[in-house]
Design a protein around this motif. Structure first.
Motif, PDB file in Angstrom:
ATOM      1  N   ALA A  43      29.642  21.289  35.099  1.00  0.00           N
ATOM      2  CA  ALA A  43      29.521  19.837  35.068  1.00  0.00           C
ATOM      3  C   ALA A  43      30.074  19.124  36.254  1.00  0.00           C
ATOM      4  N   LYS A  44      31.087  19.659  36.658  1.00  0.00           N
ATOM      5  CA  LYS A  44      31.638  19.052  37.832  1.00  0.00           C
ATOM      6  C   LYS A  44      30.845  19.321  38.980  1.00  0.00           C
ATOM      7  N   GLN A  45      30.591  20.649  39.342  1.00  0.00           N
ATOM      8  CA  GLN A  45      29.657  20.872  40.260  1.00  0.00           C
ATOM      9  C   GLN A  45      28.257  20.315  40.516  1.00  0.00           C
ATOM     10  N   ILE A  46      27.816  20.242  39.179  1.00  0.00           N
ATOM     11  CA  ILE A  46      26.411  19.540  39.071  1.00  0.00           C
ATOM     12  C   ILE A  46      26.558  18.097  39.280  1.00  0.00           C
ATOM     13  N   LYS A  47      27.595  17.644  38.987  1.00  0.00           N
ATOM     14  CA  LYS A  47      27.609  15.879  39.461  1.00  0.00           C
ATOM     15  C   LYS A  47      28.007  15.750  41.038  1.00  0.00           C
ATOM     16  N   ALA A  48      28.587  16.729  41.568  1.00  0.00           N
ATOM     17  CA  ALA A  48      29.057  16.923  42.960  1.00  0.00           C
ATOM     18  C   ALA A  48      27.605  16.759  43.637  1.00  0.00           C
ATOM     19  N   VAL A  49      26.572  17.789  43.300  1.00  0.00           N
ATOM     20  CA  VAL A  49      25.449  18.139  43.956  1.00  0.00           C
ATOM     21  C   VAL A  49      24.548  16.867  43.833  1.00  0.00           C
ATOM     22  N   VAL A  50      24.294  16.483  42.743  1.00  0.00           N
ATOM     23  CA  VAL A  50      23.681  15.224  42.457  1.00  0.00           C
ATOM     24  C   VAL A  50      24.096  14.098  43.222  1.00  0.00           C
ATOM     25  N   GLU A  51      25.270  13.818  43.178  1.00  0.00           N
ATOM     26  CA  GLU A  51      25.726  12.762  44.122  1.00  0.00           C
ATOM     27  C   GLU A  51      25.671  12.611  45.295  1.00  0.00           C
ATOM     28  N   LYS A  52      25.835  13.805  46.043  1.00  0.00           N
ATOM     29  CA  LYS A  52      25.807  14.085  47.485  1.00  0.00           C
ATOM     30  C   LYS A  52      24.459  14.606  48.020  1.00  0.00           C
ATOM     31  N   VAL A  53      23.661  15.120  47.161  1.00  0.00           N
ATOM     32  CA  VAL A  53      22.143  15.420  47.561  1.00  0.00           C
ATOM     33  C   VAL A  53      21.249  15.073  47.155  1.00  0.00           C
ATOM     34  N   VAL A  54      21.017  15.042  45.690  1.00  0.00           N
ATOM     35  CA  VAL A  54      19.762  14.573  44.922  1.00  0.00           C
ATOM     36  C   VAL A  54      19.779  12.994  45.200  1.00  0.00           C
ATOM     37  N   PHE A  55      20.708  12.169  44.954  1.00  0.00           N
ATOM     38  CA  PHE A  55      20.530  10.542  45.073  1.00  0.00           C
ATOM     39  C   PHE A  55      20.541  10.152  46.606  1.00  0.00           C
ATOM     40  N   PRO A  56      21.121  10.742  47.305  1.00  0.00           N
ATOM     41  CA  PRO A  56      20.814  10.136  48.848  1.00  0.00           C
ATOM     42  C   PRO A  56      19.181  10.502  49.389  1.00  0.00           C
ATOM     43  N   ILE A  90       7.780  -3.209  43.675  1.00  0.00           N
ATOM     44  CA  ILE A  90       8.112  -1.860  42.533  1.00  0.00           C
ATOM     45  C   ILE A  90       8.889  -1.021  43.418  1.00  0.00           C
ATOM     46  N   LEU A  91       8.519  -0.837  44.739  1.00  0.00           N
ATOM     47  CA  LEU A  91       9.449   0.265  45.402  1.00  0.00           C
ATOM     48  C   LEU A  91      10.696  -0.009  45.950  1.00  0.00           C
ATOM     49  N   PHE A  92      10.894  -1.530  45.941  1.00  0.00           N
ATOM     50  CA  PHE A  92      12.152  -2.307  46.122  1.00  0.00           C
ATOM     51  C   PHE A  92      12.873  -2.170  44.978  1.00  0.00           C
ATOM     52  N   ALA A  93      12.297  -2.505  43.988  1.00  0.00           N
ATOM     53  CA  ALA A  93      13.056  -2.109  42.598  1.00  0.00           C
ATOM     54  C   ALA A  93      13.737  -0.628  42.280  1.00  0.00           C
ATOM     55  N   CYS A  94      12.644   0.105  42.630  1.00  0.00           N
ATOM     56  CA  CYS A  94      12.972   1.695  42.406  1.00  0.00           C
ATOM     57  C   CYS A  94      14.401   1.900  43.310  1.00  0.00           C
ATOM     58  N   LEU A  95      14.364   1.545  44.594  1.00  0.00           N
ATOM     59  CA  LEU A  95      15.287   1.572  45.296  1.00  0.00           C
ATOM     60  C   LEU A  95      16.539   1.149  45.103  1.00  0.00           C
ATOM     61  N   ILE A  96      16.533   0.143  44.586  1.00  0.00           N
ATOM     62  CA  ILE A  96      17.903  -0.772  44.195  1.00  0.00           C
ATOM     63  C   ILE A  96      18.363   0.156  42.940  1.00  0.00           C
ATOM     64  N   PHE A  97      17.506   0.553  42.107  1.00  0.00           N
ATOM     65  CA  PHE A  97      18.012   1.335  40.984  1.00  0.00           C
ATOM     66  C   PHE A  97      18.756   2.392  41.191  1.00  0.00           C
ATOM     67  N   SER A  98      18.097   3.310  42.178  1.00  0.00           N
ATOM     68  CA  SER A  98      18.544   4.595  42.649  1.00  0.00           C
ATOM     69  C   SER A  98      19.750   4.412  43.530  1.00  0.00           C
ATOM     70  N   LEU A  99      19.899   3.456  44.123  1.00  0.00           N
ATOM     71  CA  LEU A  99      21.159   2.998  44.625  1.00  0.00           C
ATOM     72  C   LEU A  99      22.622   2.843  43.872  1.00  0.00           C
ATOM     73  N   VAL A 100      22.133   2.129  42.781  1.00  0.00           N
ATOM     74  CA  VAL A 100      23.438   1.766  41.952  1.00  0.00           C
ATOM     75  C   VAL A 100      23.224   2.785  40.614  1.00  0.00           C
TER      76      VAL A 100
END
Length: 111
Positions: A43-56, A90-100
């Motif tokens: 779970a620690k490794q999954i969280k790190a990958v998601v925060e550093k790769v997937v969300f950006p 819609i794209l702006f709302a999705c962008l704000i959601f994915s940033l936070v």
């Protein structure tokens, strides 16, 4: 003669299988504890990958799509005289959601 070769091959495969297979035992017989510990480390490794790769990566894709859609809406405005806000909004709302999302998504999942 053919049956003898098949029997020798079958016995050789059986012997090879017996030599290569080992039992996986948990320490003290606690299988549930071993699985939980493995999940905690994963779970620690999954969280790190998601925060550093997937969300950006998702943020970058949404930002590019937003600016392309905004530019297209502007050119439509210049051509027709009416600005269409739906797509960029819609794209702006999705962008704000994915940033936070990384701030609170782990609390929802429980990691």
């Amino acid at each position: 003669m053919k049956h003898k070769k098949i029997m020798i091959l079958a016995l050789a495969l059986l012997l090879l299988t017996a030599l290569c297979c080992t039992s996986a035992l948990a320490a003290g017989g606690d299988v549930a504890g071993a699985v939980e510990q493995t999940w905690k480390e994963a779970a620690k490794q999954i969280k790190a990958v998601v925060e550093k790769v997937v969300f950006p990566a998702l943020d970058m894709i949404l930002a590019i799509a937003f600016f392309v859609k905004l530019g297209g809406a502007y050119f439509d405005y210049r051509q027709r005289g009416q600005f269409e806000w739906t797509g960029p909004a819609i794209l702006f709302a999705c962008l704000i959601f994915s940033l936070v999302a990384p701030k609170y998504i782990w609390n929802i999942i429980g990691i």
